[in-house]
Design a protein around this motif. Structure first.
Motif, PDB file in Angstrom:
ATOM      1  N   GLU A   1       0.968  -1.132  -0.001  1.00  0.00           N
ATOM      2  CA  GLU A   1       0.045   0.060  -0.077  1.00  0.00           C
ATOM      3  C   GLU A   1       0.744   1.385  -0.023  1.00  0.00           C
ATOM      4  OE1 GLU A   1      -3.633  -1.752  -0.106  1.00  0.00           O
ATOM      5  OE2 GLU A   1      -3.479   0.432   0.240  1.00  0.00           O
ATOM      6  N   ARG A   2       0.475   2.186  -0.351  1.00  0.00           N
ATOM      7  CA  ARG A   2       1.177   3.645  -0.450  1.00  0.00           C
ATOM      8  C   ARG A   2       1.048   4.076   1.180  1.00  0.00           C
ATOM      9  NH1 ARG A   2      -0.220   8.029  -4.828  1.00  0.00           N
ATOM     10  NH2 ARG A   2       0.020   6.101  -6.115  1.00  0.00           N
ATOM     11  N   GLU A   3       2.013   4.423   1.508  1.00  0.00           N
ATOM     12  CA  GLU A   3       2.146   4.782   2.897  1.00  0.00           C
ATOM     13  C   GLU A   3       2.916   6.282   3.141  1.00  0.00           C
ATOM     14  OE1 GLU A   3       5.136   2.176   4.930  1.00  0.00           O
ATOM     15  OE2 GLU A   3       6.808   2.808   3.906  1.00  0.00           O
ATOM     16  N   PHE A   4       2.435   6.626   4.315  1.00  0.00           N
ATOM     17  CA  PHE A   4       3.037   8.058   4.804  1.00  0.00           C
ATOM     18  C   PHE A   4       4.454   7.973   5.028  1.00  0.00           C
ATOM     19  CE2 PHE A   4       3.032  12.313   6.767  1.00  0.00           C
ATOM     20  CZ  PHE A   4       3.522  11.904   7.775  1.00  0.00           C
ATOM     21  N   VAL A   5       5.145   9.162   4.620  1.00  0.00           N
ATOM     22  CA  VAL A   5       6.560   9.539   4.838  1.00  0.00           C
ATOM     23  C   VAL A   5       6.772  10.617   5.729  1.00  0.00           C
ATOM     24  CG1 VAL A   5       9.073   9.534   4.001  1.00  0.00           C
ATOM     25  CG2 VAL A   5       7.157   8.057   2.822  1.00  0.00           C
ATOM     26  N   ALA A   6       6.432  11.677   5.167  1.00  0.00           N
ATOM     27  CA  ALA A   6       6.459  12.963   5.891  1.00  0.00           C
ATOM     28  C   ALA A   6       5.568  13.933   5.390  1.00  0.00           C
ATOM     29  CB  ALA A   6       7.936  13.406   5.681  1.00  0.00           C
ATOM     30  N   ALA A   7       5.400  14.968   6.510  1.00  0.00           N
ATOM     31  CA  ALA A   7       4.255  16.093   5.896  1.00  0.00           C
ATOM     32  C   ALA A   7       4.715  17.163   6.559  1.00  0.00           C
ATOM     33  CB  ALA A   7       2.923  15.644   6.452  1.00  0.00           C
ATOM     34  N   ILE A   8       4.362  18.573   6.088  1.00  0.00           N
ATOM     35  CA  ILE A   8       4.771  19.792   6.579  1.00  0.00           C
ATOM     36  C   ILE A   8       3.552  20.691   6.244  1.00  0.00           C
ATOM     37  CG2 ILE A   8       6.036  20.613   4.340  1.00  0.00           C
ATOM     38  CD1 ILE A   8       8.121  21.846   6.132  1.00  0.00           C
ATOM     39  N   SER A   9       3.558  21.598   7.410  1.00  0.00           N
ATOM     40  CA  SER A   9       2.373  22.497   7.458  1.00  0.00           C
ATOM     41  C   SER A   9       2.803  23.645   6.233  1.00  0.00           C
ATOM     42  CB  SER A   9       2.056  22.936   8.672  1.00  0.00           C
ATOM     43  OG  SER A   9       3.039  23.629   9.376  1.00  0.00           O
ATOM     44  N   VAL A  10       1.831  24.470   6.134  1.00  0.00           N
ATOM     45  CA  VAL A  10       1.949  25.714   4.953  1.00  0.00           C
ATOM     46  C   VAL A  10       3.126  26.594   5.386  1.00  0.00           C
ATOM     47  CG1 VAL A  10      -0.302  25.666   4.359  1.00  0.00           C
ATOM     48  CG2 VAL A  10       0.367  27.186   6.233  1.00  0.00           C
ATOM     49  N   GLY A  11       3.207  26.967   6.912  1.00  0.00           N
ATOM     50  CA  GLY A  11       4.413  27.898   7.080  1.00  0.00           C
ATOM     51  C   GLY A  11       5.652  27.098   7.211  1.00  0.00           C
ATOM     52  N   GLY A  12       5.610  25.581   7.678  1.00  0.00           N
ATOM     53  CA  GLY A  12       6.871  24.927   7.897  1.00  0.00           C
ATOM     54  C   GLY A  12       6.882  24.639   9.240  1.00  0.00           C
ATOM     55  N   GLY A  13       6.113  25.299  10.069  1.00  0.00           N
ATOM     56  CA  GLY A  13       6.267  25.222  11.739  1.00  0.00           C
ATOM     57  C   GLY A  13       6.082  23.755  12.295  1.00  0.00           C
ATOM     58  N   MET A  14       4.916  22.932  11.376  1.00  0.00           N
ATOM     59  CA  MET A  14       4.784  21.757  11.796  1.00  0.00           C
ATOM     60  C   MET A  14       5.274  20.659  10.875  1.00  0.00           C
ATOM     61  SD  MET A  14       0.816  22.302  12.834  1.00  0.00           S
ATOM     62  CE  MET A  14       0.568  20.388  13.506  1.00  0.00           C
ATOM     63  N   ARG A  15       5.883  19.550  11.265  1.00  0.00           N
ATOM     64  CA  ARG A  15       6.484  18.648  10.625  1.00  0.00           C
ATOM     65  C   ARG A  15       6.057  17.394  11.342  1.00  0.00           C
ATOM     66  NH1 ARG A  15      12.318  20.794   8.402  1.00  0.00           N
ATOM     67  NH2 ARG A  15      11.640  23.242   8.501  1.00  0.00           N
ATOM     68  N   ASN A  16       5.764  16.218  10.387  1.00  0.00           N
ATOM     69  CA  ASN A  16       5.158  15.151  10.716  1.00  0.00           C
ATOM     70  C   ASN A  16       6.012  13.903  10.101  1.00  0.00           C
ATOM     71  OD1 ASN A  16       3.651  13.091  12.124  1.00  0.00           O
ATOM     72  ND2 ASN A  16       1.754  13.665  10.961  1.00  0.00           N
ATOM     73  N   TYR A  17       6.424  12.807  10.921  1.00  0.00           N
ATOM     74  CA  TYR A  17       7.390  11.862   9.960  1.00  0.00           C
ATOM     75  C   TYR A  17       6.642  10.517  10.590  1.00  0.00           C
ATOM     76  CZ  TYR A  17      10.846  15.486   9.348  1.00  0.00           C
ATOM     77  OH  TYR A  17      11.413  16.674   8.930  1.00  0.00           O
ATOM     78  N   ALA A  18       6.611   9.448   9.487  1.00  0.00           N
ATOM     79  CA  ALA A  18       6.595   7.919   9.982  1.00  0.00           C
ATOM     80  C   ALA A  18       7.574   7.566  10.787  1.00  0.00           C
ATOM     81  CB  ALA A  18       6.721   7.209   8.620  1.00  0.00           C
ATOM     82  N   ASP A  19       7.398   6.740  11.715  1.00  0.00           N
ATOM     83  CA  ASP A  19       8.359   6.342  12.665  1.00  0.00           C
ATOM     84  C   ASP A  19       9.751   5.631  11.640  1.00  0.00           C
ATOM     85  OD1 ASP A  19       5.978   4.890  15.253  1.00  0.00           O
ATOM     86  OD2 ASP A  19       7.018   7.040  14.780  1.00  0.00           O
ATOM     87  N   SER A  20       9.541   4.777  10.653  1.00  0.00           N
ATOM     88  CA  SER A  20      10.261   4.339  10.190  1.00  0.00           C
ATOM     89  C   SER A  20      11.557   5.180   9.637  1.00  0.00           C
ATOM     90  CB  SER A  20       9.957   3.423   8.872  1.00  0.00           C
ATOM     91  OG  SER A  20       8.915   4.305   7.845  1.00  0.00           O
ATOM     92  N   VAL A  21      11.214   6.506   9.313  1.00  0.00           N
ATOM     93  CA  VAL A  21      12.075   7.357   8.652  1.00  0.00           C
ATOM     94  C   VAL A  21      12.550   8.497   9.732  1.00  0.00           C
ATOM     95  CG1 VAL A  21      10.951   6.950   6.356  1.00  0.00           C
ATOM     96  CG2 VAL A  21      10.506   9.267   7.785  1.00  0.00           C
ATOM     97  N   LYS A  22      12.048   8.459  10.834  1.00  0.00           N
ATOM     98  CA  LYS A  22      12.417   9.629  11.831  1.00  0.00           C
ATOM     99  C   LYS A  22      13.846   9.372  12.124  1.00  0.00           C
ATOM    100  CE  LYS A  22       8.386  10.244  14.535  1.00  0.00           C
ATOM    101  NZ  LYS A  22       7.471  10.000  15.756  1.00  0.00           N
ATOM    102  N   GLY A  23      14.474  10.594  12.190  1.00  0.00           N
ATOM    103  CA  GLY A  23      16.082  10.787  12.221  1.00  0.00           C
ATOM    104  C   GLY A  23      16.596  10.636  11.143  1.00  0.00           C
TER     105      GLY A  23
END
Length: 125
Positions: free
Chosen positions: A44-66
């Motif tokens: 399945e297509r899986e989430f990797v990372a995301a960023i909010s409009v101004g860049g202040g919020m970032r979200n990562y999948a556990d498998s790629v954190k760090g």
């Protein structure tokens, strides 16, 4: 209509690095949250990372954190995915996606309205 074009994929050895870019057009880029997803063969297509409009919020999948870093340049209408310490299991087609939404960095695939065509990343062992 928003259009997204990914670039920067390729073949790299395990432990190496790549930087993906996604250029957006057809909308006001700074109004859109951006995400990166990936899809390996038979999965399945899986989430990797995301960023909010101004860049202040970032979200990562556990498998790629760090190892992976998402960033954006609103002046260039571009979002980036810096990938370090790559592993063979990172091999996939990587897609960028966008949604007109402020104050969030969505991780759910269904939250996104627009998708690019994808760029292949292959990590050899």
């Amino acid at each position: 209509q928003v259009q997204l074009v990914e670039s920067g994929g390729g073949l790299v050895q395990a432990g190496g690095s790549l930087r993906l870019s996604c250029a957006a057009s057809g909308g006001t880029f700074s109004n859109y949250a951006m995400g990166w997803f990936r899809q390996a063969p038979g999965k399945e297509r899986e989430f990797v990372a995301a960023i909010s409009v101004g860049g202040g919020m970032r979200n990562y999948a556990d498998s790629v954190k760090g190892r992976f870093t998402i960033s954006r340049d609103n002046a260039k209408n571009t979002v980036y995915l810096e990938m370090n310490s790559l592993k063979p299991e990172d091999t996939a087609v990587y897609y960028c996606a966008s949604v007109r939404m402020r104050g969030t960095a969505p991780s759910h695939r269904d939250a996104y309205d627009y998708w690019g065509q994808g760029t292949q990343v292959t990590v050899s062992s």
